[in-house]
Enzyme design. Structure first.
Site: not given
Lengths: 215, 124, 87
Positions: A120, A123-125
């Site tokens: 991702c 962000c950090s999905c």
């Protein structure tokens, strides 16, 4: 009485073998005070209850890569389940009894010719309602920046040197879907049952930065 | 030159391509650090508050991300993951009128008076 | 029958989910994903309209040109309809 979910060990490592972050015994920080304040205000206003907060933490703690490993092992042993998993990942997980919430899961299959990698960049999905919280490296600038432009080099850092005939497919998790890699079943596992197969499935093999263990 | 806008608007730049700091795909970066940590109780509570506020319809993960982005690159480099989440959850709650800055500030002062550690500062 | 799309090059400030590195790049729709509330409105606490979301597949050659590690490796991303121009 606050409910401490950690079982503190004297060696400073958790059951998973990782060090704990600083917690109850360190000097109280501004952001910790804000957490206590926000939580108490939400409780005073009747928006959340302490039990709901504790239950939410317990629910997240109960989610781990073992859930994903069970899904992968089922797909390795049941072709009809694998078809359903590739068609609708979330429903297939629910069918196995996993509470994945509102997850929209896309499952991508590794084969002899294709290797999938999840990132991702914005962000950090991560499929947290299936696998639990993401590893620290998944959230780093280095991984988010490089996985889309030099995936093969990144994979070599993880110890995975892909043969030339394999195509790499990188999936940037930019919106509402979350992704799970269905790793290829290792050779030499013909007689193994689902539980034994699940034990071969690592977290990183479901993100694409690793392969399953060899039996 | 590989500069990005610091937060919502580029700061100290008379021109920009509009790319924002958090939009990292393809940028130069070093090796991927592989050390891992488990989370502390207070961090798990921040995560839980985010999920509960989202489930109850106060704001969405999009609102969380918007604030994290607007906080800028320096916050990304200097604060921990859940410190940034706490700031972003709080800002969304303030914006939605769930509690006021006065209520928050008063409560945080009360908490500071309870003790010097996270454990001591709980309202048992 | 594949459908080719180009990612729009606009760059408004604020919360958007179209990565900068894909803007202006041409890919093929890998699959439609249905309609989801527009994150560009949700992020500001606004009532959001639903927008169609697609998985779009790009070649690394298209995205990175000569910097690509392997031209025929691919990159998939989810993109909302208002970020795509049909070709």
């Amino acid at each position: 009485m606050p409910h401490d979910h950690h079982d503190h060990h004297h060696d400073g490592l958790s059951a998973s073998g990782h060090p704990f972050r600083s917690d109850n015994d360190e000097a109280l920080t501004y952001w910790q005070r804000m957490e206590i304040a926000a939580r108490e205000l939400l409780i005073e206003k009747g928006i959340v209850t302490p039990a709901e907060v504790a239950a939410q933490i317990d629910a997240m703690d109960a989610r781990s890569p073992a859930n994903g490993a069970a899904v992968v092992a089922r797909a390795w042993t049941d072709p009809a389940f694998k078809d359903r998993l590739l068609a609708n990942g979330s429903d297939a997980c629910r069918e196995m009894g996993f509470d994945v919430g509102a997850l929209h899961l896309v499952v991508v299959e590794n084969t002899e010719a294709v290797h999938n990698l999840i990132v991702c960049t914005l962000c950090s999905c991560y499929p947290r309602t299936l696998l639990g919280l993401p590893p620290d490296w998944y959230k780093t600038r280095a991984y988010r920046s490089r996985a889309v432009i030099e995936p093969r080099k990144v994979l070599r850092e993880f110890g995975l040197d892909l043969p030339d005939h394999v195509t790499v497919r990188v999936h940037d998790s930019t919106a509402d879907m979350r992704y799970l890699v269905l790793p290829a079943r290792p050779a030499g596992t013909d007689g193994m049952d689902e539980a034994a197969l699940a034990a071969l499935v690592t977290r990183d093999s479901m993100i694409g930065t690793g392969l399953p263990r060899q039996p | 030159m590989d500069r990005v806008s610091a937060a919502f608007y580029p700061v100290g730049m008379s021109d920009t391509d509009g790319r924002r700091w958090h939009d990292m795909g393809g940028r130069d970066a070093g090796p991927v650090p592989q050390d891992e940590h488990d989370f502390a109780l207070w961090e798990k509570r921040v995560d839980a508050l985010m999920m509960l506020c989202s489930d109850k319809g106060f704001f969405t993960v999009d609102g969380l991300r918007r604030v994290l982005e607007d906080m800028g690159e320096e916050a990304f480099e200097t604060m921990t993951y859940y410190e940034r989440w706490m700031a972003a959850v709080n800002q969304n709650l303030i914006e939605q009128g769930v509690y006021s800055l006065e209520e928050l500030g008063t409560k945080m002062e009360e908490i500071a008076a309870r003790g010097d550690s996270y454990g001591e500062a709980q309202d048992v | 029958m594949s459908e080719r799309v180009r990612v729009r090059t606009m760059a408004p400030p604020g919360h958007v989910r179209a990565p900068y590195y894909l803007r202006g790049k041409v890919g093929e729709i890998e699959r439609p994903l249905g309609a989801f509330k527009n994150p560009e409105q949700l992020a500001y606490g606004l009532d959001a309209e639903k927008k169609a979301l697609f998985r779009v597949r790009f070649t690394m050659a298209e995205v990175w040109g000569e910097r690509a590690e392997r031209p025929d490796d691919t990159l998939d991303a989810e993109l909302y309809e208002h970020w795509l121009e049909r070709l």
